[in-house]
Design a protein around this motif. Structure first.
Motif, short mmCIF file in Angstrom:
data_model
loop_
_atom_site.label_atom_id
_atom_site.label_comp_id
_atom_site.label_asym_id
_atom_site.label_seq_id
_atom_site.Cartn_x
_atom_site.Cartn_y
_atom_site.Cartn_z
N UNK A 199 26.75 54.68 27.09
CA UNK A 199 26.74 55.76 28.08
C UNK A 199 26.82 55.17 29.49
N UNK A 200 26.05 54.10 29.73
CA UNK A 200 26.05 53.48 31.06
C UNK A 200 27.45 53.02 31.42
N UNK A 201 28.14 52.40 30.45
CA UNK A 201 29.49 51.93 30.75
C UNK A 201 30.45 53.09 30.96
N UNK A 202 30.27 54.16 30.18
CA UNK A 202 31.13 55.33 30.36
C UNK A 202 30.95 55.88 31.78
N UNK A 203 29.71 55.91 32.25
CA UNK A 203 29.44 56.39 33.61
C UNK A 203 30.04 55.46 34.65
N UNK A 204 30.02 54.16 34.34
CA UNK A 204 30.56 53.18 35.28
C UNK A 204 32.09 53.30 35.35
N UNK A 205 32.72 53.54 34.19
CA UNK A 205 34.17 53.59 34.13
C UNK A 205 34.71 54.92 34.66
N UNK A 206 33.91 56.01 34.55
CA UNK A 206 34.40 57.34 34.89
C UNK A 206 35.01 57.41 36.30
N UNK A 207 34.30 56.96 37.36
CA UNK A 207 34.91 57.02 38.69
C UNK A 207 36.20 56.21 38.76
N UNK A 208 36.25 55.08 38.01
CA UNK A 208 37.46 54.28 38.02
C UNK A 208 38.58 55.00 37.31
N UNK A 209 38.22 55.79 36.29
CA UNK A 209 39.22 56.62 35.63
C UNK A 209 39.78 57.63 36.62
N UNK A 210 38.90 58.20 37.44
CA UNK A 210 39.35 59.13 38.48
C UNK A 210 40.29 58.42 39.43
N UNK A 211 39.91 57.20 39.82
CA UNK A 211 40.75 56.41 40.73
C UNK A 211 42.12 56.17 40.12
N UNK A 212 42.13 55.86 38.82
CA UNK A 212 43.37 55.58 38.11
C UNK A 212 44.27 56.81 38.09
N UNK A 213 43.66 57.95 37.76
CA UNK A 213 44.42 59.20 37.71
C UNK A 213 44.95 59.55 39.10
N UNK A 214 44.11 59.33 40.12
CA UNK A 214 44.52 59.63 41.50
C UNK A 214 45.71 58.76 41.90
N UNK A 215 45.60 57.45 41.58
CA UNK A 215 46.69 56.54 41.94
C UNK A 215 47.98 56.92 41.22
N UNK A 216 47.82 57.29 39.95
CA UNK A 216 48.99 57.71 39.15
C UNK A 216 49.60 58.96 39.77
N UNK A 217 48.74 59.95 40.08
CA UNK A 217 49.22 61.21 40.63
C UNK A 217 49.92 61.03 41.97
N UNK A 218 49.42 60.09 42.76
CA UNK A 218 50.01 59.84 44.08
C UNK A 218 51.27 59.01 44.00
N UNK A 219 51.61 58.59 42.77
CA UNK A 219 52.84 57.83 42.61
C UNK A 219 52.69 56.35 42.88
#
Lengths: 217, 116, 381
Positions: B92-112
């Motif tokens: 769970x701790x790692x999932x919480x740690x990765x979650x914001x980075x997942x958001x960052x990844x999706x944001x970067x992807x969305x922004x092209x």
């Protein structure tokens, strides 16, 4: 003088020399980045020498690899030609190298003579000390994480290591290591800083992507 | 730390070996200086070359993304080695740690930023 | 102690440079030739015997050393000379963390067939492979040539992207083994996973003991094996991931302005990297030096009945080293098969594949494996 102290001196000299060369001798930003790489590699060697193996290798991955790549990419982005210094005469280069050498000399003299407590080299098992505590102090200053290094404080954690029940393999009592102690410490006692760090990384990505996007428009 | 003496030895030998090969080449290789030979592509067909120009911003974005994800990966390694001991709280701790980075990844992807 | 270490270092370097490197270079040429229905190296000979081109690597090495190294006009003198060394030295140092065998106790001394039994062995492999990649970037930048610079930029982006994908792809294995130390991974894999439980209805008798799979990484997590092997191949810029040096597109990319020994050092770095990747894959996924169904204890106890325990341990050590080298060579053959059977990825396809394919897949694998481990392992602490 023990082998450890000699090794420390060599690595420290390399670090200081390349750091000085980065500023004084390098004519292009790329050359400076290469000198930075040499400096960071030497510092990583010093970290391993004082017992922080994991910190040493992580230092090499993050600073030696990632940060240097970032620098190189930025240099390519802004165009290196503008930052190129004119070629200097051979005599001047000789003087510059002499200056780098002087920096090394001063640093080594200071490390070996300044008053201090002296720290054990390579964890608890070795009694040798590097002059006064300069090495460890410098390492800790560079890296807060070095304070975590697997010497005295974390060694007891090795006792927590996997019971034979979890791994049926026979030879399991031999598994140990600083990275396990670090993992347990990070994810048992330092959870909050980790979460904050992850938010920090998120803001870094958002910031840089937004800035880069604006420039491209 | 004793394990690293081997690394030191092999590093010294590797440097010596590389130096020896460079020195040997200097010693035995012929040197015939020809102006055209030192042009880019050894003077093949009078190619004009104007490198060291600026490069697209996307390489800078890749470097930044690399830096950020590299820092995250560095935390994954010690975590994975002790995952069995940490158990589900660790996951769970790692999932919480990765979650914001997942958001960052999706944001970067969305922004092209991940478009080449 | 120091003498033993020096002997070990020289042995490892000898096995690498006299044995594995020429063999790999030969496989690269001969095997690719067979796959592409060509003859392959057929000129170099000793008294008309070409030995299937086995002497070609030696001839190549002599040629590189004996030819002029041209430095193009306007190149950065120092960096142009330094870059090949920066590419080669880190990959040679990587060999130090490869465990060519397990740990052996003879009398009161413990012997291990790894040069540097580093605490976080795999991480050194990651760190050094980035450093070596920087050598290729510097080579392209310092050459003062269009295609070289283009190759350098591509190599830089590729190095860093592969680094992430590669480091992510191994995490499930660390979780399964519970360690980052390569020699410990070999020990954990030196056993079998019984299938007896699944087939308990059948009366198998003695066969039940043999009806098991070795607990190798490739058996426990095949997805991990595939992602790591491909990402590591991409990180070493070998075909089909060689868009930074694509001969038919940018004429050799970062190394286009190199000749003589400089070019030779880059090629040597490429070959050594192939060997190192095979070594890491063997250690993490193919049981290291373990022989399937014959664990170290079993071999030693079987042989020591005849010759005594000390000698039995030595025999086991030899068998392990041979097993490791055989597996390593087969991974090299596999890499050459892969590079010969896939078309080159364009540089944008490569980045897409890494960032949008490999990375999410590796991350998914981490959490899936983690979930299974936690569910099976039970309770936390």
């Amino acid at each position: 003088m023990s082998a450890e102290v000699l090794l420390f001196d060599v690595l420290a000299a390399l670090a200081v020399f390349s750091a000085a060369a980065m500023v004084i001798v390098a004519r292009t930003a790329v050359a400076a980045a290469t000198a930075l790489l040499a400096c960071l590699t030497a510092v990583s060697g010093i970290l391993v020498l004082i017992g922080g193996e994991l910190v040493g290798v992580v230092h090499l991955i993050v600073h030696g690899g990632a940060v240097t790549v970032l620098l190189l990419m930025i240099v390519l982005l802004v165009g290196a030609e503008g930052g190129r210094r004119p070629a200097s005469r051979v005599r001047d280069t000789a003087f510059k190298l002499l200056g780098c050498g002087a920096a090394v000399g001063i640093a080594l003299v200071v490390v070996h003579t300044a008053p201090g407590t002296g720290v054990p080299v390579s964890g608890v098992e070795s009694g040798a000390t590097i002059g006064p505590g300069a090495a460890s102090a410098a390492a800790t200053a560079l890296h807060p994480a070095a304070a975590l290094h697997p010497a005295a404080a974390l060694h007891p954690a090795a006792a927590l290591h996997p019971a034979a029940a979890l791994h049926p393999a026979a030879a399991l009592d031999t598994i140990s290591g600083g990275h396990r102690a670090m993992g347990l410490a990070l994810f048992r006692s330092h959870l909050l800083p980790l979460q904050v760090l992850s938010l920090l990384l998120l803001s870094a990505v958002v910031g840089s992507v937004a800035l880069a996007g604006r420039r491209a428009d | 730390m004793a394990e690293y003496v081997g690394v030191l030895l092999i590093l010294a030998l590797a440097v010596a070996l590389t130096g020896a090969m460079l020195a040997l080449n200097l010693r035995i290789a012929p040197r015939r200086d020809l102006a055209a030979k030192r042009d880019p592509y050894a003077g093949a067909g009078g190619v004009r070359s104007a490198p060291r120009r600026r490069f697209a911003v996307r390489f800078y974005v890749v470097a930044i993304l690399f830096l950020v994800f590299d820092v995250a990966v560095v935390f994954l390694h010690p975590w994975s080695a002790v995952l069995r001991e940490l158990g589900s709280p660790g996951l769970v701790a790692m999932a919480l740690f990765i979650a914001p980075l997942g958001v960052a990844y999706v944001y970067a992807w969305g922004k092209g930023a991940l478009r080449w | 102690m120091t003498l033993l270490l020096l002997a070990k270092t020289l042995t490892v370097l000898g096995v690498l440079l006299v044995g594995l490197v020429p063999l790999t270079a030969w496989l690269e040429r001969r095997q690719s030739a067979l796959m592409q229905d060509r003859v392959g190296p057929a000129r170099v000979n000793v008294a008309t015997a070409t030995l299937g081109g086995l002497l070609q690597p030696l001839a190549d090495a002599i040629a590189r050393l004996a030819k002029e190294s041209v430095r193009p006009r306007g190149a950065d003198r120092v960096l142009h000379a330094l870059a090949p060394a920066l590419a080669l030295v880190p990959v040679i140092v990587m060999v130090a963390v490869i465990p060519f065998g397990a740990r052996y106790t003879i009398g009161s001394t413990t012997l291990s067939l790894v040069l540097a039994d580093a605490d976080a062995g795999v991480l050194w492999f990651f760190a050094l492979s980035t450093l070596s990649g920087l050598g290729f970037v510097l080579a392209g930048w310092s050459s003062n040539s269009d295609y070289a610079l283009l190759g350098a930029v591509r190599a830089g982006a590729q190095t860093v992207s592969c680094q992430i994908a590669m480091a992510l792809s191994l995490v499930p294995m660390f979780a399964i083994y519970g360690t980052l130390r390569l020699s410990d991974m070999g020990l954990v894999q030196d056993r079998s996973i019984g299938l007896g439980g699944l087939l308990s209805n059948l009366d198998l008798g003695v066969a039940a003991e043999w009806l098991s799979l070795p607990a190798w990484g490739i058996v426990q997590n095949p997805v991990c094996f595939a992602t790591f092997l491909l990402c590591a191949m991409a990180a070493s810029r070998q075909p089909p991931f060689d868009s930074s040096s694509a001969g038919s597109e940018i004429a050799g990319g970062h190394t286009v302005e190199y000749s003589g020994v400089g070019l030779g050092l880059f090629q040597l770095a490429g070959v050594v990297q192939l060997v190192v990747i095979a070594g890491i894959v063997t250690a993490v996924f193919l049981g290291g030096s373990a022989i399937p169904w014959l664990s170290q204890d079993r071999i030693i106890s079987a042989v020591s009945g005849f010759y005594g325990e000390g000698f039995a341990t030595l025999i086991c050590m030899g068998a392990h080293a041979i097993a490791f080298l055989l597996k390593l060579v087969s991974v090299i053959v596999l890499q050459v098969v892969l590079r010969g059977s896939m078309p080159r990825l364009r540089d944008d396809q490569l980045m897409d594949w890494l960032w949008k394919g490999m990375m999410p897949l590796a991350l998914l694998n981490i959490f899936a494996t983690g979930f299974v481990l936690v569910a099976v392992g039970g309770g936390g602490g």
